[in-house]
Design a protein around this motif. Sequence first.
Motif, PDB file in Angstrom:
ATOM      1  N   THR A 123      13.549  -3.515  -9.991  1.00 52.92           N
ATOM      2  CA  THR A 123      13.728  -3.311 -11.431  1.00 52.92           C
ATOM      3  C   THR A 123      12.564  -2.547 -12.035  1.00 52.92           C
ATOM      4  OG1 THR A 123      12.655  -5.394 -12.047  1.00 52.92           O
ATOM      5  CG2 THR A 123      15.026  -5.473 -11.610  1.00 52.92           C
ATOM      6  N   GLY A 124      11.474  -2.379 -11.299  1.00 53.22           N
ATOM      7  CA  GLY A 124      10.293  -1.716 -11.826  1.00 53.22           C
ATOM      8  C   GLY A 124      10.388  -0.212 -11.774  1.00 53.22           C
ATOM      9  N   SER A 125       9.472   0.435 -12.456  1.00 55.14           N
ATOM     10  CA  SER A 125       9.470   1.899 -12.507  1.00 55.14           C
ATOM     11  C   SER A 125       8.910   2.517 -11.239  1.00 55.14           C
ATOM     12  CB  SER A 125       8.642   2.373 -13.709  1.00 55.14           C
ATOM     13  OG  SER A 125       7.319   1.865 -13.625  1.00 55.14           O
ATOM     14  N   GLU A 126       8.193   1.729 -10.433  1.00 57.08           N
ATOM     15  CA  GLU A 126       7.577   2.237  -9.214  1.00 57.08           C
ATOM     16  C   GLU A 126       7.747   1.226  -8.085  1.00 57.08           C
ATOM     17  OE1 GLU A 126       3.393   4.432  -7.929  1.00 57.08           O
ATOM     18  OE2 GLU A 126       3.429   3.042  -9.607  1.00 57.08           O
ATOM     19  N   PRO A 127       8.965   1.117  -7.519  1.00 53.54           N
ATOM     20  CA  PRO A 127       9.190   0.136  -6.449  1.00 53.54           C
ATOM     21  C   PRO A 127       8.300   0.398  -5.239  1.00 53.54           C
ATOM     22  CG  PRO A 127      11.268   0.990  -7.300  1.00 53.54           C
ATOM     23  CD  PRO A 127      10.184   1.849  -7.867  1.00 53.54           C
ATOM     24  N   ALA A 128       8.063  -0.664  -4.477  1.00 58.69           N
ATOM     25  CA  ALA A 128       7.229  -0.542  -3.286  1.00 58.69           C
ATOM     26  C   ALA A 128       7.954   0.219  -2.183  1.00 58.69           C
ATOM     27  CB  ALA A 128       6.831  -1.931  -2.790  1.00 58.69           C
ATOM     28  N   SER A 129       7.185   0.880  -1.357  1.00 60.55           N
ATOM     29  CA  SER A 129       7.729   1.615  -0.217  1.00 60.55           C
ATOM     30  C   SER A 129       7.748   0.689   0.993  1.00 60.55           C
ATOM     31  CB  SER A 129       6.864   2.854   0.065  1.00 60.55           C
ATOM     32  OG  SER A 129       7.361   3.568   1.190  1.00 60.55           O
ATOM     33  N   ILE A 130       8.809  -0.118   1.079  1.00 58.06           N
ATOM     34  CA  ILE A 130       8.911  -1.130   2.146  1.00 58.06           C
ATOM     35  C   ILE A 130      10.317  -1.085   2.751  1.00 58.06           C
ATOM     36  CG2 ILE A 130       7.095  -2.687   1.340  1.00 58.06           C
ATOM     37  CD1 ILE A 130       9.228  -4.295  -0.141  1.00 58.06           C
ATOM     38  N   ASP A 131      10.807   0.126   3.023  1.00 58.72           N
ATOM     39  CA  ASP A 131      12.169   0.290   3.524  1.00 58.72           C
ATOM     40  C   ASP A 131      12.431  -0.530   4.781  1.00 58.72           C
ATOM     41  OD1 ASP A 131      12.406   2.057   1.460  1.00 58.72           O
ATOM     42  OD2 ASP A 131      12.491   3.867   2.699  1.00 58.72           O
ATOM     43  N   ARG A 132      11.459  -0.594   5.676  1.00 59.03           N
ATOM     44  CA  ARG A 132      11.660  -1.306   6.940  1.00 59.03           C
ATOM     45  C   ARG A 132      11.900  -2.801   6.706  1.00 59.03           C
ATOM     46  NH1 ARG A 132      10.557  -0.364  12.398  1.00 59.03           N
ATOM     47  NH2 ARG A 132      11.540  -2.078  13.533  1.00 59.03           N
ATOM     48  N   VAL A 133      11.275  -3.365   5.671  1.00 57.13           N
ATOM     49  CA  VAL A 133      11.466  -4.780   5.366  1.00 57.13           C
ATOM     50  C   VAL A 133      12.921  -5.041   4.985  1.00 57.13           C
ATOM     51  CG1 VAL A 133      10.791  -6.687   3.854  1.00 57.13           C
ATOM     52  CG2 VAL A 133       9.064  -5.079   4.683  1.00 57.13           C
ATOM     53  N   TYR A 134      13.496  -4.164   4.161  1.00 55.72           N
ATOM     54  CA  TYR A 134      14.907  -4.311   3.794  1.00 55.72           C
ATOM     55  C   TYR A 134      15.804  -4.228   5.025  1.00 55.72           C
ATOM     56  CZ  TYR A 134      13.857  -3.821  -1.194  1.00 55.72           C
ATOM     57  OH  TYR A 134      13.385  -4.024  -2.472  1.00 55.72           O
ATOM     58  N   GLN A 135      15.530  -3.268   5.882  1.00 56.45           N
ATOM     59  CA  GLN A 135      16.367  -3.071   7.069  1.00 56.45           C
ATOM     60  C   GLN A 135      16.268  -4.259   8.027  1.00 56.45           C
ATOM     61  OE1 GLN A 135      14.773   0.659   8.432  1.00 56.45           O
ATOM     62  NE2 GLN A 135      15.461   1.751   6.595  1.00 56.45           N
ATOM     63  N   ASP A 136      15.052  -4.770   8.237  1.00 56.13           N
ATOM     64  CA  ASP A 136      14.883  -5.908   9.142  1.00 56.13           C
ATOM     65  C   ASP A 136      15.495  -7.178   8.545  1.00 56.13           C
ATOM     66  OD1 ASP A 136      13.582  -4.243  10.876  1.00 56.13           O
ATOM     67  OD2 ASP A 136      11.565  -4.986  10.435  1.00 56.13           O
TER      68      ASP A 136
END
Length: 255
Positions: A123-136
């Motif tokens: 929901t923030g204007s600058e989300p974290a770059s943690i794509d691998r966490v979502y995928q895992d």
Amino acid sequence: MARRCVFCGNAGLTREHVIPRWLTDVLPEQARFRGQDQMAVLLHPDHAVDGPHHREMPETFNSSTVKTVCGSCNNGFMNDIETVTRPYLSTMIRGRLAMPLSVEAVTAVATWAVKTSLMAQLTGSEPASIDRVYQDFYATRRPTDACLVWAAAIDDEDWALRAECRLMLYVLDGPPANGDDPPNLLTVAIGLGGLLLYTIIDPVLGPSTWNPTAVFRGALVPLWPDPRPVTWPPSRVLRPAEAWGVCEYMPMLLG
């Protein structure tokens, strides 16, 4: 190019409530949202580079949605997490009854906390770059090795309905961070009635960096990793001032 689901990469995105609507029947009655703050701090190992940046969320807490997941994930494994966790979470939120939490229950609550934290930070204007966490997370349906979760009992009106995200950029090697780089560390504190859930998502420094259990001794109960049976509520209720200290634990430790 069309945006893709943060979990599975498919198209066909749908709206997902950050805080599920079923919680309306469990949470204390409140006229309006009590506050949500997003903060990003850019850090180099030796000094702060930029920040903090604050953003107050305009919509009511229960109506906050993100359009980042597909219908299959939304109505599939994410809904399954809600179904499994609902009875445990409901009792913990109401804070009225002492109850044992099995490893299964602890794992369910920790999984819900991570899922909700991953949604809240979008929901923030600058989300974290943690794509691998979502995928895992999608692959295992469990918190990843980068996730840590604690729970606390709390009795404070300001925390009866609140989410506080802290995002940071931490660079281990190479040149100092700059304002163009996205955050890569995330903490989310979620207050729901008599329950506070605190999640750290850290794919950079590793779980051994963090030990808020010792800092807030007797009040923060570790749920993940290494889930174990616990008796709820814990021996000590988290004080309101301590709740804000939990929010600032990562920025203070690394800053």
